[in-house]
Design an enzyme around this catalytic site. Structure first.
Site, PDB file in Angstrom:
ATOM      1  N   ASP A   1       0.870  -1.179   0.000  1.00 48.14           N
ATOM      2  CA  ASP A   1       0.000   0.000   0.000  1.00 48.14           C
ATOM      3  C   ASP A   1       0.900   1.220   0.000  1.00 48.14           C
ATOM      4  O   ASP A   1       1.776   1.354   0.863  1.00 48.14           O
ATOM      5  CB  ASP A   1      -0.906   0.010   1.242  1.00 48.14           C
TER       6      ASP A   1
ATOM      7  N   ASP B   1     -13.706  -4.639  -2.525  1.00 46.97           N
ATOM      8  CA  ASP B   1     -13.702  -4.653  -1.061  1.00 46.97           C
ATOM      9  C   ASP B   1     -15.072  -5.145  -0.628  1.00 46.97           C
ATOM     10  O   ASP B   1     -16.094  -4.577  -1.035  1.00 46.97           O
ATOM     11  CB  ASP B   1     -13.439  -3.252  -0.502  1.00 46.97           C
TER      12      ASP B   1
END
Lengths: 194, 251
Positions: free
Chosen positions: B11, B130
């Site tokens: 990330d 997600d």
């Protein structure tokens, strides 16, 4: 100078990055003069066989590729376009390699095949110095059937041509530019062909 | 034999690697290119870079980072985070990315998936989803990094996206992410067993057994993790050695 053929088949740039990483200079081009005068030619590509062949024919790049006498390396779609015929869009291809490109069919395995698989049965200088059953990265829904030009094999659903070779034409179904150290060895072997 | 893939995820925020716990409380985990080199040398099968930078400078920073990665990394890598146009994707691919991941923008404008797969091929279009299991027992799609709930069930969106041309699905369970209690086996299995494209399971990796379970029980094609790798709680060579007797793996 190594020429990487530029056409409408996806991201040919990554091959140039791979050559850069092993210290080899190259140019991405669709200029016939530059391609003809290159010491080696790489014909990469991802995408649709029919659209790619149409693009090459419209620009007479099909004849250019067939007329090349220096070592040529087809990669992925580039390899498939060097075969006789592809079931993808029922496309008549360049016909360097005497084999047809067929679609994978399976009711339980995923298509496209994406990931790392083995190659075996090496019969080309491309694979000099590699361990048996080396792993390479591959992404495809169509495959070149086994034939007399087959110089390496991979099994997925069935055994197919992982690599083909005839005269000055070399080709691999997988992506040497993304296959780690194994891929770098294959690219170096191609660059070293006299 | 085609092998199952182990994918470290980095990330990225402002050019650095970070990792949130349950999508929040971000900690710094190092230089992304350094980490990427380490992971590829250790035997990672692919890498995923998700950019969570929200500034206007974002695009330029990300392109520069992608260029640096491409100059050093010899395995496939995917870039995601805020990608919303064909132009964004063209720029990232030109600078060396192999695949791109779309999420919120694709959900809001599903034709983006078709435009991308027509322009660049399905093989480079990854759909990131997600997902969260609600009290009703169903898995729903969440957007904007998990901040916005939708009424769409994950399996429905995944099916639609495959029809539009995505080549792979990166499925992150928000219930599991950051917990280190294991992957979400049920929704991973549902997607993997009913879709023709590979499914990358993400969220919840804490032990070696969790990876074995997500491959053996949930039939995932690849497993993605971040913090267990960044903080060296699990090392990739040891993980692959552990998995090798049970599943096809590249060593």
């Amino acid at each position: 100078m190594i020429a990487i053929i530029k056409y409408n088949a996806g991201n040919v740039q990554s091959v140039q990055y791979a050559l850069q990483r092993i210290g080899v200079e190259s140019v991405v081009t669709d200029d016939a003069h530059m391609i003809r005068n290159a010491s080696k030619v790489i014909f990469p590509g991802v995408g649709h066989a029919n659209a790619a062949m149409q693009y090459l024919k419209e620009r007479e790049m099909d004849q250019l590729i067939l007329s090349l006498t220096q070592p040529v390396l087809g990669i992925c779609l580039g390899m498939q376009l060097l075969c006789n015929f592809s079931e993808e869009g029922d496309t008549s291809c360049l016909g360097v390699f005497d084999t047809d490109v067929k679609q994978f069919v399976s009711d339980h395995l995923k298509i496209p095949q994406i990931g790392w698989n083995n190659i075996y049965g090496y019969q080309s200088v491309l694979f000099d110095g590699l361990p048996e059953e080396a792993f390479v990265y591959t992404v495809h829904s169509y495959f070149a059937a086994l034939g007399k030009d087959t110089v390496a094999i991979t099994d997925y659903i069935l055994p197919y041509s992982a690599a083909l070779q005839k005269n000055n034409f070399y080709a691999v179904q997988f992506h040497p530019e993304k296959s780690g150290v194994v891929g770098e060895t294959i690219l170096k072997n191609f660059i070293s062909i006299l | 034999m085609l092998t199952k893939r182990i994918i470290p995820c980095l990330d990225i925020k402002d050019g650095r690697t970070v990792k949130g716990i349950n999508f929040e409380s971000i900690r710094d985990a190092g230089d992304p290119v350094e980490l990427a080199i380490l992971y590829s040398e250790q035997g990672a099968d692919e890498l995923v870079f998700l950019d969570i930078t929200a500034t206007v400078e974002k695009r330029k920073t990300l392109v520069e980072l992608v260029k640096r990665i491409a100059a050093h990394i010899n395995i496939p890598f995917t870039v995601g985070g805020g990608i919303s146009t064909v132009e964004d994707v063209a720029l990232l691919l030109q600078n060396g990315a192999d695949k791109i991941a779309v999420n919120t923008a694709a959900f809001k404008n599903p034709t983006l998936i078709k435009e991308l797969s027509d322009a660049f091929g399905s093989q480079c279009v990854v759909l990131a989803i997600d997902t969260k299991k609600e009290a009703d027992g169903e898995w729903y799609v969440y957007l904007n990094g998990g901040r916005t709930k939708t009424e769409t069930k994950t399996i429905d969106w995944a099916r639609q996206a495959v029809d539009l041309g995505v080549g792979e699905i990166l499925l992150t369970s928000m219930n599991n992410d950051g917990t280190k209690n294991g992957f979400a086996l049920d929704i991973t299995a549902t997607l993997s067993n009913s879709l023709p494209v590979p499914v990358i399971a993400s969220g919840g990796a804490g032990t070696l057994e969790h990876f074995k379970d997500v491959f053996e029980i949930a039939n995932a094609d690849a497993a993605l993790a971040a913090s267990v790798f960044h903080y060296k709680e699990i090392e990739i060579p040891a993980l692959k050695k552990f998995l090798q007797p049970f599943i096809p793996i590249r060593i």
